[in-house]
Write an enzyme that holds these catalytic residues in place. Structure first.
Site, PDB file in Angstrom:
ATOM      1  N   SER A   1      -4.830  -0.232  14.418  1.00 45.29           N
ATOM      2  CA  SER A   1      -5.343   1.046  14.545  1.00 45.29           C
ATOM      3  C   SER A   1      -6.154   1.389  15.820  1.00 45.29           C
ATOM      4  CB  SER A   1      -6.644   1.162  13.458  1.00 45.29           C
ATOM      5  OG  SER A   1      -7.465   2.152  13.480  1.00 45.29           O
TER       6      SER A   1
ATOM      7  N   ARG B   1       0.712   5.743  -1.506  1.00 48.27           N
ATOM      8  CA  ARG B   1       0.237   6.980  -1.003  1.00 48.27           C
ATOM      9  C   ARG B   1       0.201   6.999   0.481  1.00 48.27           C
ATOM     10  NH1 ARG B   1      -5.683   7.080  -1.116  1.00 48.27           N
ATOM     11  NH2 ARG B   1      -6.460   4.987  -2.237  1.00 48.27           N
TER      12      ARG B   1
ATOM     13  N   ASP C   1      -2.106  -7.294  -5.861  1.00 52.59           N
ATOM     14  CA  ASP C   1      -3.188  -7.191  -4.853  1.00 52.59           C
ATOM     15  C   ASP C   1      -2.923  -8.114  -3.545  1.00 52.59           C
ATOM     16  OD1 ASP C   1      -5.561  -7.771  -3.308  1.00 52.59           O
ATOM     17  OD2 ASP C   1      -6.732  -7.879  -4.896  1.00 52.59           O
ATOM     18  N   VAL C   2      -2.668  -7.618  -2.382  1.00 52.12           N
ATOM     19  CA  VAL C   2      -1.975  -8.497  -1.346  1.00 52.12           C
ATOM     20  C   VAL C   2      -3.069  -9.543  -1.101  1.00 52.12           C
ATOM     21  CG1 VAL C   2      -0.559  -6.539  -0.454  1.00 52.12           C
ATOM     22  CG2 VAL C   2      -2.672  -6.869   0.322  1.00 52.12           C
TER      23      VAL C   2
ATOM     24  N   TYR D   1     -13.768  -3.183   9.825  1.00 54.54           N
ATOM     25  CA  TYR D   1     -12.743  -2.454  10.025  1.00 54.54           C
ATOM     26  C   TYR D   1     -11.976  -2.783  11.307  1.00 54.54           C
ATOM     27  CZ  TYR D   1      -8.708   0.966   9.549  1.00 54.54           C
ATOM     28  OH  TYR D   1      -7.589   1.691   9.659  1.00 54.54           O
TER      29      TYR D   1
ATOM     30  N   ALA E   1     -10.843  -6.291  11.819  1.00 61.29           N
ATOM     31  CA  ALA E   1      -9.532  -6.726  11.011  1.00 61.29           C
ATOM     32  C   ALA E   1      -8.355  -6.098  11.711  1.00 61.29           C
ATOM     33  CB  ALA E   1      -9.733  -5.883   9.735  1.00 61.29           C
ATOM     34  N   LYS E   2      -8.708  -4.850  12.281  1.00 62.26           N
ATOM     35  CA  LYS E   2      -7.478  -4.094  13.066  1.00 62.26           C
ATOM     36  C   LYS E   2      -7.178  -4.821  14.344  1.00 62.26           C
ATOM     37  CE  LYS E   2      -6.039  -1.411  10.031  1.00 62.26           C
ATOM     38  NZ  LYS E   2      -4.919  -1.575   9.319  1.00 62.26           N
TER      39      LYS E   2
ATOM     40  N   GLY F   1       0.937  -1.220   0.071  1.00 61.15           N
ATOM     41  CA  GLY F   1       0.003   0.059   0.038  1.00 61.15           C
ATOM     42  C   GLY F   1       0.834   1.361  -0.117  1.00 61.15           C
ATOM     43  N   ALA F   2       1.666   1.356  -0.834  1.00 62.29           N
ATOM     44  CA  ALA F   2       3.056   2.162  -0.606  1.00 62.29           C
ATOM     45  C   ALA F   2       2.917   3.543  -1.464  1.00 62.29           C
ATOM     46  CB  ALA F   2       4.416   1.717  -0.967  1.00 62.29           C
TER      47      ALA F   2
HETATM   48  P1  NAP Z   1      -4.895   5.306   1.826  1.00 64.69           P
HETATM   49  O1  NAP Z   1      -4.253   6.705   1.829  1.00 64.69           O
HETATM   50  O2  NAP Z   1      -5.969   4.896   1.716  1.00 64.69           O
HETATM   51  O3  NAP Z   1      -3.685   4.289   1.382  1.00 64.69           O
HETATM   52  C1  NAP Z   1      -3.786   2.776   1.294  1.00 64.69           C
HETATM   53  C2  NAP Z   1      -2.993   2.320   0.084  1.00 64.69           C
HETATM   54  O4  NAP Z   1      -3.265   0.796   0.090  1.00 64.69           O
HETATM   55  C3  NAP Z   1      -3.550   2.819  -1.103  1.00 64.69           C
HETATM   56  O5  NAP Z   1      -2.572   3.022  -2.158  1.00 64.69           O
HETATM   57  C4  NAP Z   1      -4.323   1.831  -1.830  1.00 64.69           C
HETATM   58  O6  NAP Z   1      -4.279   1.476  -3.101  1.00 64.69           O
HETATM   59  C5  NAP Z   1      -3.523   0.591  -1.229  1.00 64.69           C
HETATM   60  N1  NAP Z   1      -4.140  -0.764  -1.235  1.00 64.69           N
HETATM   61  C6  NAP Z   1      -5.575  -1.066  -0.991  1.00 64.69           C
HETATM   62  N2  NAP Z   1      -5.934  -2.310  -1.196  1.00 64.69           N
HETATM   63  C7  NAP Z   1      -4.845  -2.947  -1.604  1.00 64.69           C
HETATM   64  C8  NAP Z   1      -4.394  -4.234  -1.960  1.00 64.69           C
HETATM   65  N3  NAP Z   1      -5.448  -5.239  -1.865  1.00 64.69           N
HETATM   66  N4  NAP Z   1      -3.268  -4.698  -2.444  1.00 64.69           N
HETATM   67  C9  NAP Z   1      -2.241  -3.637  -2.577  1.00 64.69           C
HETATM   68  N5  NAP Z   1      -2.472  -2.236  -1.995  1.00 64.69           N
HETATM   69  C10 NAP Z   1      -3.609  -2.083  -1.775  1.00 64.69           C
HETATM   70  O7  NAP Z   1      -4.298   4.726   3.620  1.00 64.69           O
HETATM   71  P2  NAP Z   1      -3.690   5.208   4.582  1.00 64.69           P
HETATM   72  O8  NAP Z   1      -4.483   6.133   5.515  1.00 64.69           O
HETATM   73  O9  NAP Z   1      -2.213   5.550   4.267  1.00 64.69           O
HETATM   74  O10 NAP Z   1      -3.573   3.978   5.492  1.00 64.69           O
HETATM   75  C11 NAP Z   1      -2.522   2.907   5.397  1.00 64.69           C
HETATM   76  C12 NAP Z   1      -2.636   2.051   6.762  1.00 64.69           C
HETATM   77  O11 NAP Z   1      -2.786   2.446   7.915  1.00 64.69           O
HETATM   78  C13 NAP Z   1      -4.056   1.077   6.551  1.00 64.69           C
HETATM   79  O12 NAP Z   1      -3.662  -0.323   6.830  1.00 64.69           O
HETATM   80  C14 NAP Z   1      -4.978   1.813   7.334  1.00 64.69           C
HETATM   81  O13 NAP Z   1      -5.887   0.879   7.786  1.00 64.69           O
HETATM   82  C15 NAP Z   1      -3.998   2.039   8.572  1.00 64.69           C
HETATM   83  N6  NAP Z   1      -4.479   3.084   9.290  1.00 64.69           N
HETATM   84  C16 NAP Z   1      -4.559   4.266   9.011  1.00 64.69           C
HETATM   85  C17 NAP Z   1      -5.193   5.257   9.821  1.00 64.69           C
HETATM   86  C18 NAP Z   1      -5.415   7.010   9.231  1.00 64.69           C
HETATM   87  O14 NAP Z   1      -5.872   7.536  10.089  1.00 64.69           O
HETATM   88  N7  NAP Z   1      -5.162   7.059   8.008  1.00 64.69           N
HETATM   89  C19 NAP Z   1      -5.380   5.170  11.204  1.00 64.69           C
HETATM   90  C20 NAP Z   1      -5.060   3.829  11.660  1.00 64.69           C
HETATM   91  C21 NAP Z   1      -4.474   2.828  10.641  1.00 64.69           C
HETATM   92  P3  NAP Z   1      -5.599   2.261  -3.981  1.00 64.69           P
HETATM   93  O15 NAP Z   1      -5.080   3.482  -4.037  1.00 64.69           O
HETATM   94  O16 NAP Z   1      -5.257   1.432  -5.351  1.00 64.69           O
HETATM   95  O17 NAP Z   1      -6.664   1.771  -3.692  1.00 64.69           O
END
Ligand code: NAP
Length: 249
Positions: free
Chosen positions: A138, A12, A59-60, A150, A153-154, A9-10
């Site tokens: 999370s 963004r 796709d992971v 979610y 999962a977390k 998920g790198a």
């Molecule tokens: P994000 O901006 O939505 O980025 C997530 C990335 O994962 C996107 O590039 C997405 O690709 C990719 N992805 C989704 N499904 C995938 C798959 N099946 N295989 C490979 N890549 C995939 O999310 P984030 O906010 O950076 O969050 C990153 C992690 O931190 C997640 O696990 C999230 O649950 C966790 N987290 C985030 C927060 C928060 O506040 N942001 C808080 C707690 C935990 P696409 O763009 O193509 O969909």
């Protein structure tokens, strides 16, 4: 020997920041996301700064994608000994409106994805007697309205982390989880829009609830990932580190 890291998920958000930080730390980094083009900018920045990075589309939640991606990383960068299971999605809804697809897709990316990636990468780590697995949990693991899928999962990610720590410890592999609070990324900006709020108002309201008075940045999570990935962190395992600007919730 230069260590090789994989960050899922790198393209963004948190994953992009973690990949950049591990490259700054001197690791070679494979950036995995659904679409490898999304990782191109991150790879270019790392390579321009003198590092070594590779973008892979996978796709992971698909076992064949994962196997192919990990083989490519091992061949093109070297055997991966750091894995950051960061790929994630949200499909928020109250229970009575939550579809089976909402449930399966969230559990599939977070839990099945982390399982498949960890299973594929552990082979390299155990052979080399060295490894760091870092899973993204999370604060929602503690419960969050509209996120039954979610939060399950977390929370599952935390049990997964502790079990892998027990199984893999004797091979020199540590396994830890980071549980972020609200981090400013596309994921949380999307939540604001779904709630009918401006992103600014949504973040301001969240900041008020946080002890340090601000929401998190992807770099806040990258900093902790950098520590957990470091060779000096070899006695830290099976932990869940809440990175939420205050006490867990
Ligand atoms: P994000 O901006 O939505 O980025 C997530 C990335 O994962 C996107 O590039 C997405 O690709 C990719 N992805 C989704 N499904 C995938 C798959 N099946 N295989 C490979 N890549 C995939 O999310 P984030 O906010 O950076 O969050 C990153 C992690 O931190 C997640 O696990 C999230 O649950 C966790 N987290 C985030 C927060 C928060 O506040 N942001 C808080 C707690 C935990 P696409 O763009 O193509 O969909």
């Amino acid at each position: 020997m230069t260590r090789t890291a994989i960050v899922t998920g790198a393209a963004r958000g948190i994953g992009a920041a973690v990949a950049a930080r591990l490259a700054d730390d001197g690791l070679d980094v494979a950036l995995i996301d659904l679409d490898s083009d999304g990782c191109a900018a991150g790879v270019r920045r790392i390579n321009d700064a003198g590092g070594r990075a590779l973008a892979i589309g996978a796709d992971v939640s698909r076992a064949d994608d994962v196997a192919g991606a990990v083989t490519r990383v091992a061949e093109e960068l070297g055997p991966p000994t750091v894995l950051v299971n960061n790929a994630g999605i949200i499909r928020d809804n109250l229970l009575f409106k939550m579809s089976e697809d909402d449930w399966d897709s969230v559990l599939g990316v977070h839990l099945r994805g982390a399982f498949l990636m960890s299973r594929a990468v552990q082979e390299h780590m155990t052979r080399l007697r060295s490894g760091r697995i870092i899973n993204l949990s999370s604060t929602s693991a503690l419960g969050n309205r509209g996120q039954a899928n979610y939060s399950a999962a977390k929370a599952g990610m935390q049990g997964f982390t502790k079990t892998l720590a027990i199984e893999l410890g004797k091979f020199g592999v540590t396994v830890n989880a980071i549980a972020p609070g609200l981090i400013a990324t596309d994921m949380t900006a999307g939540t604001a829009r779904r709630l009918g709020m401006s992103v600014e108002d949504f973040y301001a309201a969240a900041a008020e609830q946080t002890a340090v008075g601000r929401v998190g940045r992807p770099e806040d999570i990258a900093h902790v990932a950098s520590f957990l990935a470091s060779e000096g962190a070899s006695f830290v395992s099976g932990q869940v580190i809440y990175v939420s600007g205050g006490p867990a919730d």
